[in-house]
Every structure is written in structure tokens, then in C-alpha cells.
Design a protein around this motif. Structure first.
Motif, PDB file in Angstrom:
ATOM      1  N   ALA A 109       0.918  -1.214   0.015  1.00 52.77           N
ATOM      2  CA  ALA A 109       0.051  -0.014   0.135  1.00 52.77           C
ATOM      3  C   ALA A 109       0.932   1.227  -0.108  1.00 52.77           C
ATOM      4  O   ALA A 109       0.607   2.470  -0.547  1.00 52.77           O
ATOM      5  CB  ALA A 109      -0.909   0.078   1.204  1.00 52.77           C
ATOM      6  N   GLN A 110       2.068   1.251   0.665  1.00 45.98           N
ATOM      7  CA  GLN A 110       2.792   2.362   0.559  1.00 45.98           C
ATOM      8  C   GLN A 110       3.742   2.586  -0.525  1.00 45.98           C
ATOM      9  O   GLN A 110       3.893   3.609  -0.965  1.00 45.98           O
ATOM     10  CB  GLN A 110       4.171   2.015   1.947  1.00 45.98           C
ATOM     11  CG  GLN A 110       3.538   2.385   3.262  1.00 45.98           C
ATOM     12  CD  GLN A 110       2.823   3.576   3.451  1.00 45.98           C
ATOM     13  OE1 GLN A 110       3.410   4.771   2.971  1.00 45.98           O
ATOM     14  NE2 GLN A 110       2.088   3.957   4.404  1.00 45.98           N
ATOM     15  N   ILE A 111       3.861   1.420  -1.254  1.00 47.03           N
ATOM     16  CA  ILE A 111       4.461   1.523  -2.624  1.00 47.03           C
ATOM     17  C   ILE A 111       3.408   2.217  -3.538  1.00 47.03           C
ATOM     18  O   ILE A 111       3.863   3.098  -4.459  1.00 47.03           O
ATOM     19  CB  ILE A 111       4.784   0.218  -3.008  1.00 47.03           C
ATOM     20  CG1 ILE A 111       6.156  -0.414  -2.316  1.00 47.03           C
ATOM     21  CG2 ILE A 111       5.208   0.121  -4.562  1.00 47.03           C
ATOM     22  CD1 ILE A 111       6.560  -1.658  -2.754  1.00 47.03           C
ATOM     23  N   GLU A 112       2.145   1.668  -3.451  1.00 48.24           N
ATOM     24  CA  GLU A 112       1.059   2.328  -4.199  1.00 48.24           C
ATOM     25  C   GLU A 112       1.137   3.805  -4.078  1.00 48.24           C
ATOM     26  O   GLU A 112       0.723   4.592  -4.868  1.00 48.24           O
ATOM     27  CB  GLU A 112      -0.458   1.591  -3.966  1.00 48.24           C
ATOM     28  CG  GLU A 112      -1.233   1.936  -4.896  1.00 48.24           C
ATOM     29  CD  GLU A 112      -1.072   1.621  -6.284  1.00 48.24           C
ATOM     30  OE1 GLU A 112      -1.550   2.319  -7.182  1.00 48.24           O
ATOM     31  OE2 GLU A 112      -0.136   0.462  -6.452  1.00 48.24           O
ATOM     32  N   ALA A 113       1.400   4.299  -2.872  1.00 47.96           N
ATOM     33  CA  ALA A 113       1.137   5.728  -2.632  1.00 47.96           C
ATOM     34  C   ALA A 113       2.323   6.532  -3.190  1.00 47.96           C
ATOM     35  O   ALA A 113       2.243   7.792  -2.886  1.00 47.96           O
ATOM     36  CB  ALA A 113       0.919   5.736  -1.204  1.00 47.96           C
ATOM     37  N   ARG A 114       3.386   5.902  -3.557  1.00 43.01           N
ATOM     38  CA  ARG A 114       4.643   6.563  -4.095  1.00 43.01           C
ATOM     39  C   ARG A 114       4.411   7.042  -5.670  1.00 43.01           C
ATOM     40  O   ARG A 114       3.860   6.051  -6.262  1.00 43.01           O
ATOM     41  CB  ARG A 114       5.891   5.723  -3.874  1.00 43.01           C
ATOM     42  CG  ARG A 114       5.999   5.209  -2.278  1.00 43.01           C
ATOM     43  CD  ARG A 114       6.787   6.029  -1.233  1.00 43.01           C
ATOM     44  NE  ARG A 114       5.758   7.125  -1.042  1.00 43.01           N
ATOM     45  CZ  ARG A 114       4.962   7.046  -0.087  1.00 43.01           C
ATOM     46  NH1 ARG A 114       4.818   5.917   0.560  1.00 43.01           N
ATOM     47  NH2 ARG A 114       4.397   8.171   0.625  1.00 43.01           N
ATOM     48  N   ASP A 115       4.930   7.943  -6.014  1.00 45.04           N
ATOM     49  CA  ASP A 115       4.960   8.297  -7.380  1.00 45.04           C
ATOM     50  C   ASP A 115       6.232   7.823  -8.105  1.00 45.04           C
ATOM     51  O   ASP A 115       6.557   8.458  -8.955  1.00 45.04           O
ATOM     52  CB  ASP A 115       4.727   9.654  -7.605  1.00 45.04           C
ATOM     53  CG  ASP A 115       5.756  10.583  -7.197  1.00 45.04           C
ATOM     54  OD1 ASP A 115       6.650  10.151  -6.310  1.00 45.04           O
ATOM     55  OD2 ASP A 115       5.750  11.881  -7.363  1.00 45.04           O
ATOM     56  N   TRP A 116       6.787   6.659  -7.981  1.00 48.79           N
ATOM     57  CA  TRP A 116       7.877   6.103  -8.538  1.00 48.79           C
ATOM     58  C   TRP A 116       7.716   5.908  -9.919  1.00 48.79           C
ATOM     59  O   TRP A 116       6.652   5.205 -10.432  1.00 48.79           O
ATOM     60  CB  TRP A 116       8.398   4.737  -7.735  1.00 48.79           C
ATOM     61  CG  TRP A 116       8.837   4.985  -6.385  1.00 48.79           C
ATOM     62  CD1 TRP A 116       8.959   6.421  -5.697  1.00 48.79           C
ATOM     63  CD2 TRP A 116       8.851   4.102  -5.076  1.00 48.79           C
ATOM     64  NE1 TRP A 116       9.265   6.184  -4.306  1.00 48.79           N
ATOM     65  CE2 TRP A 116       9.522   4.748  -4.167  1.00 48.79           C
ATOM     66  CE3 TRP A 116       8.739   2.701  -5.290  1.00 48.79           C
ATOM     67  CZ2 TRP A 116       9.439   4.082  -2.954  1.00 48.79           C
ATOM     68  CZ3 TRP A 116       8.765   1.932  -4.011  1.00 48.79           C
ATOM     69  CH2 TRP A 116       9.351   2.843  -2.735  1.00 48.79           C
ATOM     70  N   PRO A 117       8.394   6.050 -10.805  1.00 45.17           N
ATOM     71  CA  PRO A 117       8.380   6.124 -12.269  1.00 45.17           C
ATOM     72  C   PRO A 117       8.759   4.406 -12.670  1.00 45.17           C
ATOM     73  O   PRO A 117       9.287   3.913 -11.690  1.00 45.17           O
ATOM     74  CB  PRO A 117       9.136   6.884 -12.722  1.00 45.17           C
ATOM     75  CG  PRO A 117      10.266   6.999 -11.891  1.00 45.17           C
ATOM     76  CD  PRO A 117       9.684   6.710 -10.442  1.00 45.17           C
ATOM     77  N   GLU A 118       8.449   4.108 -13.900  1.00 46.34           N
ATOM     78  CA  GLU A 118       8.794   2.955 -14.342  1.00 46.34           C
ATOM     79  C   GLU A 118      10.075   3.004 -15.057  1.00 46.34           C
ATOM     80  O   GLU A 118      10.287   4.096 -15.511  1.00 46.34           O
ATOM     81  CB  GLU A 118       7.586   2.406 -15.430  1.00 46.34           C
ATOM     82  CG  GLU A 118       6.158   1.930 -14.704  1.00 46.34           C
ATOM     83  CD  GLU A 118       6.566   0.851 -13.963  1.00 46.34           C
ATOM     84  OE1 GLU A 118       7.465  -0.057 -13.797  1.00 46.34           O
ATOM     85  OE2 GLU A 118       5.546   0.493 -13.179  1.00 46.34           O
TER      86      GLU A 118
END
Length: 372
Positions: A345-354
Motif C-alpha cells: 500500500a505504501q509503494i502504491e502511494a509513491r509516485d515512483w516511475p517505471e
């Protein structure tokens, strides 16, 4: 990390870059040792053997966190990140050399541990003195050599970076090393304490999980990668929010594998954690459930058997059966699932790019769904 997922750490030539840095270190150590004395050559061989078996999981979390926070493959900073990953691997080697002595482990990754190898050679060659003391002494020195090397490698990694980035990354690395050492101490202390209080038993076990493994295995590598990218405080806090629950799940999986894993896959004999008296959440939960139901026979069997260095295969099987029957194994599996839900859930909340996001998600799954 299962073999099927080994390709994760091969992406972007990550493993090749980290391994190249480690190979350079081994070559330098071998040259230094031989220049001092031919008798010192086995030290470099032992360090090389330890480094050869690593999963590179910490280096991968560091690298892909750097990418997630703006790092560009092929730029001038990438080599610094790969060398930082090598520094993490060298510190891991140092911790394993020392940990194997403290636990008197006989195997590591399917091979005899360093202190056992040197003790056996001592005895086979008929040298003077106690073989075991010699083996332990050499393994401690090997850990020290790897620790010195990890600091050197990190210093080289940070040398050409902006001062503010280098300071932030160095601070993460220093906190990590101190925390792991304190976690090792807490692990030793916990093994000397009597069982009895369910709350205290689990608190001690979770303290060890967090300080000795969870932050070190996932949280700090993620934070280090972000720091190397010059990430701000909010981004670093996001890494911590992902890394701690995922790191806890990683160690809890390790605890289950230590009891239920296949030795041909894990590289360690089944039941070693039970013989060593590891104060795991798994055992704490089993004792708590047995106590709550008034099952004194199970309480007695667990408190008597966990920490018995002479525990044979039948004894290990008996204790393993009790861990399953009390529901402790199922509870720890459930706890792993809850921690993973929080981390994802915390990963989902981050705006990390592909491709950083998907790779970090895959690494997270590999860390907690592994069989070794």
C-alpha cells in the motif's frame, strides 16, 4: 530469492556492476595479503567464497530506489550507486562471518562456515593449539577485513558526489552499521532470558527483527538509494514506510524457513535456529498460545527444547510439529501477509516511475515469497 527471480538482480547489469566492484576488492586484498606473507593468502580466498554466494538483494533495493528517485542509468552517478551496493554486500559478509561464530553455525549457503573450515584445516595439519579457537579467531578477523572493506568501498563510492549527497548517504550507512551491531547484541541477550511473559517474549523478538534485519535488509538500502539520488525528506520518509514492514516480513519468512525450509534450498540444516535458541516471533507465539490454553506439556517441551544444542532430528521434528499445531506458523504467515499489505500500500502511494516501480514490487515479492 528463488532462482526464478534471480534475473531481477541482473536487470540493468546490476549484478555485473556490483560483482565487478567486489572482484576488484578481492584482487586488492589478495595482493596485499600475499605481499605481507604467503601465509595470509587463505584470507582472500575465504572472503571471496563468502561474497560469491550473496543474493545481492540489498544492492538491488538500493539501486532501484536510486532509479525510483530520479537516477539515470549510464550517468556518472551510477557507478557510485553500484559501489554503494558492493559496500552493502561487504558489510553483509562481515556480519555473516561474525554471526556464524556467535551461533556456532556449521553451514552457510550449503557450505561449511569459515570458522569450521579453518578449524578443520588446523586439526588436519596437526598444528599446535585448540582448532576451534583458531577457527573462531580467523573468522572474526575475516569479518573485520570485510567490515574495513565495506567502509573503504563506501568512501570510494561517495568521493565524487556533491557534498550534501555524500553526507546524507554516509549518515544512512553509519546508522545501519551501528543498528545491526546493537541488534546482534539484543539477539544474544534475548537468548539468555527465560521464557514466560508472552508480551515480553514477542517484544524482544520484534526488537531483534527490526534492528538486526528488517531495517538493514530493506529499509536502509531503500533509503540509501534515495539519498544517493538527492531525494528530499518526504521521499526518504516514504522509503522508510515501505521498507520497515517489508523488512519485517522478510525476516519472519526467514524464521519460518529456518524451521520448515528444505535444507537443500536454504543451505542450512533444518532446526539450527531451534538449537541455537533463537528468540523468534514464531516460538513466542507458540508459547503464548500454549500458555493461554493451559497446554503445559507443550510449554515444557518448547522451553526445554529451544536452545538445546544437542537437539537431534527427532527433537527438531517434535518441536516443529508443536509450532504448527499451536497455530503459531499460521499466525506468523498471517503477520507476514499483513506486513506485506502495508508495504505494498505504501509503494502504491509513491509516485515512483517505471521501470523502477515494477522492479521494486517484484523485488518485494521475491523477498517474502522466497524458499531460501
Amino acid at each position: 530469492m528463488p532462482t526464478a527471480n534471480a534475473a531481477l538482480v541482473d536487470r540493468e547489469n546490476l549484478r555485473a556492476g556490483v560483482d565487478a566492484a567486489l572482484a576488484r576488492h578481492v584482487a586488492t586484498l589478495r595482493g596485499t595479503a600475499r605481499a605481507i606473507s604467503p601465509d595470509a593468502a587463505p584470507l582472500a580466498d575465504a572472503v571471496e567464497r563468502m561474497l560469491a554466494g550473496g543474493k545481492r538483494l540489498r544492492a538491488a533495493f538500493c539501486y532501484w530506489s536510486w532509479r525510483a528517485h530520479g537516477g539515470t542509468p549510464g550517468d556518472e552517478r551510477e557507478q557510485a550507486v553500484l559501489r554503494a551496493g558492493a559496500a552493502l554486500e561487504l558489510f553483509q559478509a562481515a556480519a555473516l562471518f561474525h554471526d556464524d561464530v556467535m551461533d556456532d553455525s556449521s553451514t552457510r549457503r550449503g557450505r561449511p562456515t569459515a570458522h569450521r573450515v579453518f578449524a578443520d584445516e588446523h586439526q588436519a595439519e596437526g598444528r599446535r593449539g585448540e582448532p576451534r579457537r583458531f577457527g573462531d579467531g580467523v573468522a572474526i578477523l575475516l569479518g573485520d577485513l570485510a567490515l574495513v572493506a565495506s567502509d573503504d568501498e563506501m568512501s570510494h563510492a561517495l568521493a565524487g558526489l556533491p557534498p550534501s549527497v555524500a553526507r546524507s548517504a554516509r549518515a544512512v550507512f553509519e546508522v545501519m552499521r551501528t543498528e545491526v551491531t546493537i541488534g546482534q547484541y539484543l539477539d544474544l541477550v534475548a537468548q539468555t532470558m527465560p521464557w514466560g511473559d508472552a508480551v515480553d517474549d514477542e517484544r524482544r523478538a520484534r526488537d531483534v527483527v527490526r534492528s538486526k534485519s528488517a531495517r538493514y535488509s530493506v529499509e536502509h538500502p531503500l533509503v540509501l538509494g534515495a539519498a544517493l539520488a538527492g531525494a528530499d525528506d518526504e521521499a526518504v520518509a516514504g522509503c522508510r514506510a515501505v521498507g520497515l514492514p517489508l523488512g519485517e516480513a522478510f525476516q519472519l519468512r526467514d524464521d519460518l524457513l529456518g524451521v520448515l525450509g528444505d535444507p537443500s534450498t536454504t543451505g542450512k540444516p533444518t532446526g539450527d535456529d531451534l538449537r541455537e535458541g533463537k528468540r523468534t516471533v514464531l516460538v513466542a507465539r507458540a508459547l503464548a498460545r500454549a500458555t493461554a490454553t493451559g497446554d503445559q506439556a507443550t510449554v515444557d517441551a518448547l522451553t526445554r527444547g529451544v536452545g538445546d544444542p544437542h537437539l537431534g532430528p527427532e527433537g527438531v521434528a517434535t518441536l516443529t510439529g508443536l509450532l504448527v499445531r499451536t497455530g503459531a506458523v499460521a499466525e506468523v504467515e498471517q503477520l507476514i501477509e499483513e506486513l506485506c499489505t502495508e508495504a505494498f500500500a505504501q509503494i502504491e502511494a509513491r509516485d515512483w516511475p517505471e521501470p523502477a516501480r515494477s522492479t521494486l514490487v517484484a523485488l518485494a515479492h521475491a523477498a517474502v515469497e522466497r524458499t531460501a
